[in-house]
Design a protein around this motif. Structure first.
Motif, short mmCIF file in Angstrom:
data_model
loop_
_atom_site.label_atom_id
_atom_site.label_comp_id
_atom_site.label_asym_id
_atom_site.label_seq_id
_atom_site.Cartn_x
_atom_site.Cartn_y
_atom_site.Cartn_z
N ASN A 107 0.82 -1.21 0.00
CA ASN A 107 0.00 0.00 0.00
C ASN A 107 0.86 1.26 0.00
N ASP A 108 1.94 1.22 0.78
CA ASP A 108 2.85 2.38 0.81
C ASP A 108 3.39 2.66 -0.59
N MET A 109 3.72 1.58 -1.29
CA MET A 109 4.29 1.76 -2.63
C MET A 109 3.24 2.30 -3.61
N ILE A 110 2.01 1.83 -3.47
CA ILE A 110 0.93 2.33 -4.34
C ILE A 110 0.81 3.84 -4.19
N LEU A 111 0.79 4.29 -2.94
CA LEU A 111 0.62 5.73 -2.70
C LEU A 111 1.85 6.52 -3.15
#
Lengths: 112, 190
Positions: free
Chosen positions: B63-67
Protein backbone atom coordinates in the motif's frame (compact mmCIF):
# COMPACT_ATOMS: atom_id res chain seq x y z
CA UNK A 1 25.12 19.24 -7.68
CA UNK A 2 25.81 16.10 -9.74
CA UNK A 3 27.11 12.71 -8.59
CA UNK A 4 26.29 13.20 -4.93
CA UNK A 5 24.58 9.86 -4.48
CA UNK A 6 27.72 7.97 -3.39
CA UNK A 7 28.55 10.58 -0.72
CA UNK A 8 24.94 10.79 0.38
CA UNK A 9 24.57 7.07 0.97
CA UNK A 10 25.89 7.24 4.51
CA UNK A 11 24.05 10.37 5.56
CA UNK A 12 20.69 10.22 3.82
CA UNK A 13 19.07 8.55 6.81
CA UNK A 14 20.19 11.44 9.02
CA UNK A 15 18.89 14.00 6.52
CA UNK A 16 15.50 12.29 6.33
CA UNK A 17 15.31 11.99 10.13
CA UNK A 18 15.95 15.73 10.36
CA UNK A 19 13.17 16.44 7.82
CA UNK A 20 10.74 14.22 9.74
CA UNK A 21 11.72 15.85 13.03
CA UNK A 22 10.36 19.18 11.73
CA UNK A 23 6.80 17.91 11.71
CA UNK A 24 4.36 15.29 10.43
CA UNK A 25 5.11 14.38 6.81
CA UNK A 26 4.27 11.64 4.29
CA UNK A 27 6.55 9.63 2.02
CA UNK A 28 6.60 11.46 -1.28
CA UNK A 29 6.54 14.82 0.51
CA UNK A 30 9.96 13.91 1.90
CA UNK A 31 11.27 13.26 -1.61
CA UNK A 32 9.93 16.65 -2.72
CA UNK A 33 11.65 18.34 0.25
CA UNK A 34 14.91 16.66 -0.68
CA UNK A 35 14.56 17.86 -4.25
CA UNK A 36 13.77 21.37 -3.03
CA UNK A 37 16.93 21.25 -0.90
CA UNK A 38 18.91 20.59 -4.09
CA UNK A 39 19.31 16.82 -3.73
CA UNK A 40 17.89 16.17 -7.20
CA UNK A 41 19.97 13.08 -7.85
CA UNK A 42 18.34 10.96 -5.14
CA UNK A 43 16.35 8.15 -6.69
CA UNK A 44 12.69 8.00 -5.73
CA UNK A 45 13.12 4.37 -4.73
CA UNK A 46 15.81 5.31 -2.19
CA UNK A 47 13.39 7.30 -0.05
CA UNK A 48 10.71 4.59 -0.17
CA UNK A 49 13.26 1.97 0.89
CA UNK A 50 14.62 4.25 3.60
CA UNK A 51 11.17 4.83 5.07
CA UNK A 52 10.58 1.08 5.28
CA UNK A 53 13.88 0.77 7.15
CA UNK A 54 13.04 3.60 9.55
CA UNK A 55 9.74 1.91 10.30
CA UNK A 56 11.38 -1.48 10.74
CA UNK A 57 13.99 0.02 13.06
CA UNK A 58 11.18 1.63 15.08
CA UNK A 59 12.52 5.16 14.70
CA UNK A 60 9.23 6.71 13.59
CA UNK A 61 5.71 7.05 14.83
CA UNK A 62 3.08 6.48 12.15
CA UNK A 63 -0.37 7.96 11.80
CA UNK A 64 -2.62 6.63 9.05
CA UNK A 65 -5.03 8.95 7.28
CA UNK A 66 -7.48 8.23 4.45
CA UNK A 67 -6.28 8.85 0.90
CA UNK A 68 -8.04 9.22 -2.44
CA UNK A 69 -6.08 6.26 -3.86
CA UNK A 70 -7.69 3.73 -1.53
CA UNK A 71 -5.16 2.55 1.05
CA UNK A 72 -4.55 4.84 4.05
CA UNK A 73 -1.63 7.25 3.78
CA UNK A 74 1.12 7.02 6.38
CA UNK A 75 2.31 10.22 8.06
CA UNK A 76 5.61 10.03 9.87
CA UNK A 77 6.86 11.74 13.01
CA UNK A 78 9.96 10.89 15.05
CA UNK A 79 9.58 8.89 18.23
CA UNK A 80 12.01 8.96 21.15
CA UNK A 81 14.36 6.48 19.50
CA UNK A 82 14.23 8.48 16.30
CA UNK A 83 15.28 11.65 18.12
CA UNK A 84 18.12 9.76 19.81
CA UNK A 85 19.27 8.45 16.43
CA UNK A 86 19.08 11.96 14.98
CA UNK A 87 21.14 13.39 17.85
CA UNK A 88 23.73 10.65 17.31
CA UNK A 89 23.79 11.46 13.60
CA UNK A 90 24.48 15.16 14.22
CA UNK A 91 27.19 14.32 16.78
CA UNK A 92 28.92 12.15 14.18
CA UNK A 93 28.42 14.82 11.55
CA UNK A 94 29.96 17.52 13.78
CA UNK A 95 32.96 15.32 14.48
CA UNK A 96 33.41 14.50 10.81
CA UNK A 97 32.94 18.02 9.49
CA UNK A 98 35.34 19.43 12.11
CA UNK A 99 38.03 16.93 11.08
CA UNK A 100 37.44 17.55 7.37
CA UNK A 101 37.64 21.30 7.95
CA UNK A 102 40.87 20.87 9.88
CA UNK A 103 42.30 18.75 7.10
CA UNK A 104 41.30 21.24 4.47
CA UNK A 105 42.60 24.33 6.26
CA UNK A 106 45.65 23.09 8.17
CA UNK A 107 46.37 19.71 6.66
CA UNK A 108 45.03 18.05 9.81
CA UNK A 109 47.19 19.97 12.36
CA UNK A 110 45.16 21.47 15.22
CA UNK A 111 47.61 24.13 16.40
CA UNK A 112 48.95 25.88 13.35
CA UNK B 1 -7.06 11.08 -11.12
CA UNK B 2 -5.96 7.78 -12.70
CA UNK B 3 -7.96 5.51 -14.97
CA UNK B 4 -9.18 2.20 -13.54
CA UNK B 5 -6.75 0.34 -15.78
CA UNK B 6 -3.84 2.44 -14.55
CA UNK B 7 -4.81 1.88 -10.90
CA UNK B 8 -4.67 -1.85 -11.56
CA UNK B 9 -1.25 -1.52 -13.21
CA UNK B 10 0.07 0.42 -10.22
CA UNK B 11 -1.32 -2.20 -7.83
CA UNK B 12 0.25 -5.00 -9.83
CA UNK B 13 3.63 -3.26 -9.90
CA UNK B 14 3.50 -2.62 -6.14
CA UNK B 15 2.54 -6.23 -5.53
CA UNK B 16 5.58 -7.40 -7.46
CA UNK B 17 8.15 -4.94 -6.18
CA UNK B 18 7.24 -4.12 -2.56
CA UNK B 19 8.29 -7.57 -1.21
CA UNK B 20 11.86 -6.99 -2.41
CA UNK B 21 12.10 -3.68 -0.55
CA UNK B 22 10.52 -5.22 2.52
CA UNK B 23 12.99 -8.07 2.44
CA UNK B 24 15.86 -5.61 2.19
CA UNK B 25 14.53 -3.55 5.12
CA UNK B 26 14.14 -6.70 7.20
CA UNK B 27 17.62 -7.88 6.34
CA UNK B 28 19.09 -4.54 7.38
CA UNK B 29 17.14 -4.69 10.62
CA UNK B 30 18.25 -8.26 11.28
CA UNK B 31 21.84 -7.34 10.51
CA UNK B 32 21.66 -4.61 13.16
CA UNK B 33 20.02 -6.96 15.62
CA UNK B 34 22.61 -9.61 14.96
CA UNK B 35 25.48 -7.19 15.50
CA UNK B 36 23.84 -6.02 18.71
CA UNK B 37 23.11 -9.43 20.14
CA UNK B 38 25.96 -11.33 18.51
CA UNK B 39 23.55 -14.09 17.55
CA UNK B 40 23.66 -16.08 14.34
CA UNK B 41 21.42 -14.86 11.52
CA UNK B 42 19.32 -18.03 11.55
CA UNK B 43 18.52 -17.54 15.25
CA UNK B 44 17.51 -13.92 14.69
CA UNK B 45 15.28 -14.89 11.76
CA UNK B 46 13.62 -17.56 13.89
CA UNK B 47 13.03 -15.05 16.70
CA UNK B 48 11.57 -12.47 14.33
CA UNK B 49 9.24 -14.98 12.74
CA UNK B 50 7.54 -15.52 16.08
CA UNK B 51 6.57 -11.88 16.48
CA UNK B 52 5.60 -10.50 13.11
CA UNK B 53 2.59 -10.99 10.98
CA UNK B 54 4.23 -11.34 7.62
CA UNK B 55 1.19 -10.91 5.40
CA UNK B 56 0.04 -7.78 7.19
CA UNK B 57 3.48 -6.17 6.89
CA UNK B 58 3.70 -7.14 3.22
CA UNK B 59 0.29 -5.63 2.53
CA UNK B 60 1.31 -2.38 4.26
CA UNK B 61 4.52 -2.16 2.23
CA UNK B 62 2.48 -2.74 -0.91
CA UNK B 63 0.00 0.00 0.00
CA UNK B 64 2.85 2.38 0.81
CA UNK B 65 4.29 1.76 -2.63
CA UNK B 66 0.93 2.33 -4.34
CA UNK B 67 0.62 5.73 -2.70
CA UNK B 68 4.27 6.66 -3.21
CA UNK B 69 4.11 5.70 -6.89
CA UNK B 70 0.82 7.54 -7.39
CA UNK B 71 2.24 10.70 -5.82
CA UNK B 72 5.31 10.48 -8.02
CA UNK B 73 3.19 9.93 -11.12
CA UNK B 74 0.96 12.89 -10.27
CA UNK B 75 4.10 15.00 -9.93
CA UNK B 76 5.34 13.85 -13.34
CA UNK B 77 1.95 14.47 -14.95
CA UNK B 78 1.94 18.01 -13.57
CA UNK B 79 5.24 18.43 -15.37
CA UNK B 80 3.53 17.52 -18.66
CA UNK B 81 3.90 13.75 -18.99
CA UNK B 82 0.96 11.60 -20.03
CA UNK B 83 -0.44 8.99 -17.63
CA UNK B 84 1.29 6.17 -19.50
CA UNK B 85 4.61 8.06 -19.73
CA UNK B 86 4.46 8.86 -16.03
CA UNK B 87 3.79 5.19 -15.25
CA UNK B 88 6.71 4.03 -17.39
CA UNK B 89 9.07 6.54 -15.72
CA UNK B 90 7.86 5.68 -12.20
CA UNK B 91 8.15 1.98 -12.97
CA UNK B 92 11.72 2.43 -14.09
CA UNK B 93 12.65 4.55 -11.05
CA UNK B 94 10.94 2.36 -8.47
CA UNK B 95 12.02 -1.00 -9.81
CA UNK B 96 13.99 -2.77 -7.11
CA UNK B 97 17.73 -2.77 -7.65
CA UNK B 98 19.43 -4.34 -4.71
CA UNK B 99 22.94 -3.48 -3.76
CA UNK B 100 22.44 -4.93 -0.36
CA UNK B 101 20.21 -7.92 0.36
CA UNK B 102 21.21 -10.37 -2.35
CA UNK B 103 24.76 -9.23 -2.81
CA UNK B 104 25.26 -9.03 0.96
CA UNK B 105 23.99 -12.58 1.30
CA UNK B 106 26.32 -13.74 -1.40
CA UNK B 107 29.21 -11.87 0.16
CA UNK B 108 28.39 -13.42 3.50
CA UNK B 109 28.45 -16.92 2.00
CA UNK B 110 31.73 -16.21 0.21
CA UNK B 111 33.16 -14.79 3.42
CA UNK B 112 32.00 -17.84 5.39
CA UNK B 113 33.51 -20.12 2.76
CA UNK B 114 36.89 -18.44 2.85
CA UNK B 115 36.72 -18.08 6.61
CA UNK B 116 36.37 -21.87 6.93
CA UNK B 117 38.71 -22.60 4.06
CA UNK B 118 41.80 -24.48 5.18
CA UNK B 119 44.38 -25.36 2.48
CA UNK B 120 45.54 -28.30 4.63
CA UNK B 121 42.12 -29.96 4.13
CA UNK B 122 42.48 -29.82 0.38
CA UNK B 123 46.04 -31.07 0.55
CA UNK B 124 44.89 -34.00 2.68
CA UNK B 125 42.05 -34.81 0.26
CA UNK B 126 44.48 -34.81 -2.70
CA UNK B 127 46.93 -37.03 -0.83
CA UNK B 128 44.16 -39.48 0.10
CA UNK B 129 43.05 -39.75 -3.55
CA UNK B 130 46.63 -40.26 -4.74
CA UNK B 131 47.48 -42.79 -2.04
CA UNK B 132 44.32 -44.87 -2.53
CA UNK B 133 44.70 -44.90 -6.32
CA UNK B 134 48.33 -46.05 -6.09
CA UNK B 135 47.47 -48.66 -3.46
CA UNK B 136 44.48 -49.92 -5.47
CA UNK B 137 46.51 -50.05 -8.66
CA UNK B 138 49.38 -51.95 -7.04
CA UNK B 139 47.24 -54.41 -5.10
CA UNK B 140 44.84 -55.00 -8.01
CA UNK B 141 47.66 -55.54 -10.50
CA UNK B 142 49.50 -57.85 -8.09
CA UNK B 143 46.42 -59.97 -7.39
CA UNK B 144 45.70 -60.12 -11.12
CA UNK B 145 49.28 -61.07 -11.87
CA UNK B 146 49.47 -63.80 -9.21
CA UNK B 147 45.91 -65.00 -9.93
CA UNK B 148 46.67 -65.39 -13.62
CA UNK B 149 49.49 -67.82 -12.91
CA UNK B 150 52.68 -65.78 -12.67
CA UNK B 151 55.23 -64.66 -15.20
CA UNK B 152 54.83 -67.46 -17.75
CA UNK B 153 51.07 -67.07 -17.99
CA UNK B 154 51.45 -63.27 -18.01
CA UNK B 155 53.31 -63.48 -21.30
CA UNK B 156 50.53 -65.47 -22.95
CA UNK B 157 47.00 -64.41 -21.84
CA UNK B 158 47.57 -63.68 -18.16
CA UNK B 159 48.29 -59.97 -18.76
CA UNK B 160 44.54 -59.45 -19.28
CA UNK B 161 43.82 -60.51 -15.67
CA UNK B 162 46.63 -58.24 -14.46
CA UNK B 163 45.15 -55.38 -16.44
CA UNK B 164 41.65 -56.07 -15.10
CA UNK B 165 43.08 -56.26 -11.58
CA UNK B 166 44.84 -52.91 -12.09
CA UNK B 167 41.68 -51.22 -13.42
CA UNK B 168 39.54 -52.60 -10.57
CA UNK B 169 42.25 -51.50 -8.13
CA UNK B 170 42.19 -47.95 -9.53
CA UNK B 171 38.39 -47.84 -9.25
CA UNK B 172 38.52 -49.05 -5.64
CA UNK B 173 41.23 -46.44 -4.97
CA UNK B 174 39.05 -43.62 -6.38
CA UNK B 175 36.12 -44.93 -4.31
CA UNK B 176 38.20 -44.86 -1.15
CA UNK B 177 39.37 -41.36 -2.07
CA UNK B 178 35.75 -40.21 -2.40
CA UNK B 179 34.92 -41.73 0.99
CA UNK B 180 37.81 -39.92 2.69
CA UNK B 181 36.76 -36.68 0.94
CA UNK B 182 33.24 -37.09 2.31
CA UNK B 183 34.55 -37.76 5.83
CA UNK B 184 36.68 -34.58 5.74
CA UNK B 185 33.78 -32.47 4.43
CA UNK B 186 31.44 -33.78 7.14
CA UNK B 187 34.04 -33.16 9.85
CA UNK B 188 34.48 -29.55 8.65
CA UNK B 189 30.73 -29.01 8.67
CA UNK B 190 30.59 -29.87 12.38
Amino acid sequence: MDNLSEMLKGILEGIVLEIISRGEIYGYEITKKLHALGFQGIAEATVYALLLRLEKNKLVHITKKPSDMGPPRKFYTLNERGFEELAAFWAKWDFLSERIHLLRTNGGEKNV
Amino acid sequence: MFSHEMKEKIKQFAKEQAPYYLEEAEMTYMEKLRRKTGEAKSKVIAKLAKFKSRSETAMEAQNDMILYMSDYMKDLMEQGLSEQEAFERAKEELKFRSETTKSADLQERIFAYYNNFDPADYEAIGLFYGAFVFLGLSIGALIGFIGSGGWEMFLSDGWIRTLIGAVVGVLIGVGMGLLSHAVIVLKRKK
